[in-house]
Scaffold this motif. Structure first.
Motif, mmCIF file in Angstrom:
data_model
loop_
_atom_site.group_PDB
_atom_site.id
_atom_site.type_symbol
_atom_site.label_atom_id
_atom_site.label_comp_id
_atom_site.label_asym_id
_atom_site.label_seq_id
_atom_site.Cartn_x
_atom_site.Cartn_y
_atom_site.Cartn_z
ATOM 1 N N ASP A 108 0.814 -1.219 0.000
ATOM 2 C CA ASP A 108 0.000 0.000 0.000
ATOM 3 C C ASP A 108 0.849 1.271 0.000
ATOM 4 N N VAL A 109 1.699 1.397 -0.997
ATOM 5 C CA VAL A 109 2.597 2.547 -1.082
ATOM 6 C C VAL A 109 1.882 3.762 -1.663
ATOM 7 N N TYR A 110 1.216 3.584 -2.785
ATOM 8 C CA TYR A 110 0.563 4.704 -3.473
ATOM 9 C C TYR A 110 -0.950 4.533 -3.556
ATOM 10 N N ALA A 111 -1.463 3.349 -3.238
ATOM 11 C CA ALA A 111 -2.895 3.063 -3.311
ATOM 12 C C ALA A 111 -3.183 1.910 -2.351
ATOM 13 N N ARG A 112 -4.457 1.603 -2.208
ATOM 14 C CA ARG A 112 -4.851 0.521 -1.304
ATOM 15 C C ARG A 112 -5.970 -0.283 -1.932
ATOM 16 N N PRO A 113 -5.854 -1.624 -2.017
ATOM 17 C CA PRO A 113 -4.676 -2.428 -1.682
ATOM 18 C C PRO A 113 -3.687 -2.425 -2.847
ATOM 19 N N GLN A 114 -2.424 -2.559 -2.496
ATOM 20 C CA GLN A 114 -1.372 -2.525 -3.518
ATOM 21 C C GLN A 114 -0.145 -3.271 -3.008
ATOM 22 N N ARG A 115 0.553 -3.926 -3.936
ATOM 23 C CA ARG A 115 1.831 -4.536 -3.605
ATOM 24 C C ARG A 115 2.852 -4.058 -4.644
ATOM 25 N N VAL A 116 3.957 -3.532 -4.142
ATOM 26 C CA VAL A 116 5.042 -3.050 -4.996
ATOM 27 C C VAL A 116 6.276 -3.894 -4.702
ATOM 28 N N ALA A 117 6.692 -4.700 -5.679
ATOM 29 C CA ALA A 117 7.912 -5.486 -5.544
ATOM 30 C C ALA A 117 9.081 -4.630 -6.039
ATOM 31 N N VAL A 118 10.095 -4.490 -5.205
ATOM 32 C CA VAL A 118 11.232 -3.625 -5.515
ATOM 33 C C VAL A 118 12.484 -4.485 -5.655
ATOM 34 N N VAL A 119 13.184 -4.315 -6.767
ATOM 35 C CA VAL A 119 14.439 -5.034 -6.998
ATOM 36 C C VAL A 119 15.508 -4.020 -7.378
ATOM 37 N N LYS A 120 16.633 -4.064 -6.650
ATOM 38 C CA LYS A 120 17.738 -3.154 -6.931
ATOM 39 C C LYS A 120 19.053 -3.921 -6.929
ATOM 40 N N GLY A 121 20.002 -3.404 -7.661
ATOM 41 C CA GLY A 121 21.341 -3.977 -7.684
ATOM 42 C C GLY A 121 22.310 -2.975 -8.256
ATOM 43 N N ARG A 122 23.597 -3.159 -7.951
ATOM 44 C CA ARG A 122 24.607 -2.223 -8.450
ATOM 45 C C ARG A 122 24.950 -2.483 -9.914
ATOM 46 N N THR A 123 24.647 -3.676 -10.369
ATOM 47 C CA THR A 123 24.888 -4.055 -11.763
ATOM 48 C C THR A 123 23.709 -4.882 -12.258
ATOM 49 N N GLU A 124 23.645 -5.109 -13.556
ATOM 50 C CA GLU A 124 22.605 -5.975 -14.091
ATOM 51 C C GLU A 124 22.715 -7.381 -13.519
#
Length: 331
Positions: A108-124
């Motif tokens: 629920d980051v920007y709306a409800r209900p909501q799921r935001v999966a976040v993936v980060k890395g320094r390289t591909e």
């Protein structure tokens, strides 16, 4: 003194209520089609190995369909477009190159209900590694949210038929569009009309010791299913022929263990057809252990929609079956 004490209590209650309201984050209602995922990432990532990995994970075909259909719909946008009402999409996968490597899910980051999966890395390479770690959880979380949303819509207008309750002593939240077509002492069938076909639910019980041989487990499931549907689901009238439903065994059904609503059992996905008539479609069946009643509960959904996509109909049937619950009693 009592009046003063009561006043203090009332004021404390009011102030606490204000505090609770101030900490509540008001969010708009989420948007998006069922099983549709918004992927937010730069074009160069989407067009390379990272995008390939995401497409492979979310566009893999659903098991048990004769004509392959992807499990999800994917819409890709770059981060510069992720603003305004676009942020209200119900399921979002956000991928970016950053100074840390991480894969997690936000609620629920920007709306409800909501799921935001976040993936980060320094390289591909790090992003691909984090994706491989988190993708199973992402898919499960997105699916559970979609099931819950669909089930919530069912509850706004449910079917009042008591056929399954009478037969099995359990209830489902079935949309009002479904109608009871057949009810006997050991079998129930409900259906609703869909474009060029029908969406169906059947239910019955089996002895608790059914399917006791692991080495013939799948074959025994097919044999037992066929013995029931042959008797209960006739095909069209064709002169000189006896037509009935059966399980297509050119591609044997897919079977996996499941657990939901307090029941353990198996999910079975496969193809049904009609013996003696060119008619077929997919089914999803749940065989659930019910040790309290010394039985197995079988609830199945099957679809007849020739030349039409069937993914969303099957998903609706899965959502309906997974609402199984005890029958409410009134004192």
């Amino acid at each position: 003194m009592k009046k003063l004490t009561s006043l203090c209590v009332l004021l404390a209650f009011i102030f606490q209520g204000c505090k609770d309201k101030s900490s509540y984050k008001y969010l708009p209602e989420s948007i998006g089609q069922v099983q549709s995922i918004l992927v937010v990432m730069e074009d160069q990532l989407w067009e390379g190995a990272v995008g390939d990995s995401i497409r492979k994970a979310f566009l893999s075909p659903i098991k048990g369909l004769s004509v392959p259909e992807p499990a999800h719909q994917i819409q890709h946008i770059p981060p510069s477009v992720f603003k305004g009402t676009v942020k209200q999409n119900r399921t979002v996968l956000a991928v970016d190159i950053d100074s840390l490597a991480i894969a997690h899910i936000k609620r629920d980051v920007y709306a409800r209900p909501q799921r935001v999966a976040v993936v980060k890395g320094r390289t591909e390479a790090e992003i691909l590694e984090q994706l491989s770690v988190g993708i199973s959880a992402f898919k499960a979380t997105f699916k559970n949210l979609e099931l819950a949303q669909m089930q919530e819509r069912f509850r706004r207008s449910t079917n009042k038929e008591k056929g399954i309750e009478t037969l099995l002593g359990v209830a489902l939240d079935i949309p009002s569009a479904y109608r009871l077509g057949k009810a006997t002492s050991d079998f129930v069938w409900l259906d609703r009309a869909i474009p060029a076909g029908s969406s169906n639910i059947i239910a019955y019980a089996l002895p608790a010791d059914s399917f006791s041989q692991p080495e013939t487990f799948v074959a025994d499931i097919v044999a037992k299913r066929d013995s029931v549907v042959k008797l209960q689901i006739p095909g069209p009238d064709v002169p000189g022929k006896t037509t009935y439903m059966r399980t297509e065994t050119v591609f044997m059904p897919y079977v996996k263990a499941v657990e939901f609503a307090g029941y353990k059992g198996v999910e079975v996905r496969g193809i049904w057809d009609i013996s003696g008539y060119p008619m077929a479609g997919p089914f999803v069946s749940y065989i659930l252990n019910d040790p309290a009643q010394n039985r197995k509960i079988v609830i199945e959904g099957f679809v007849f929609a020739p030349n039409k996509p069937k993914r969303d109909y099957l998903f609706e049937l899965e959502a309906i079956i997974k609402t199984i619950h005890a029958v409410e009693t009134t004192d």
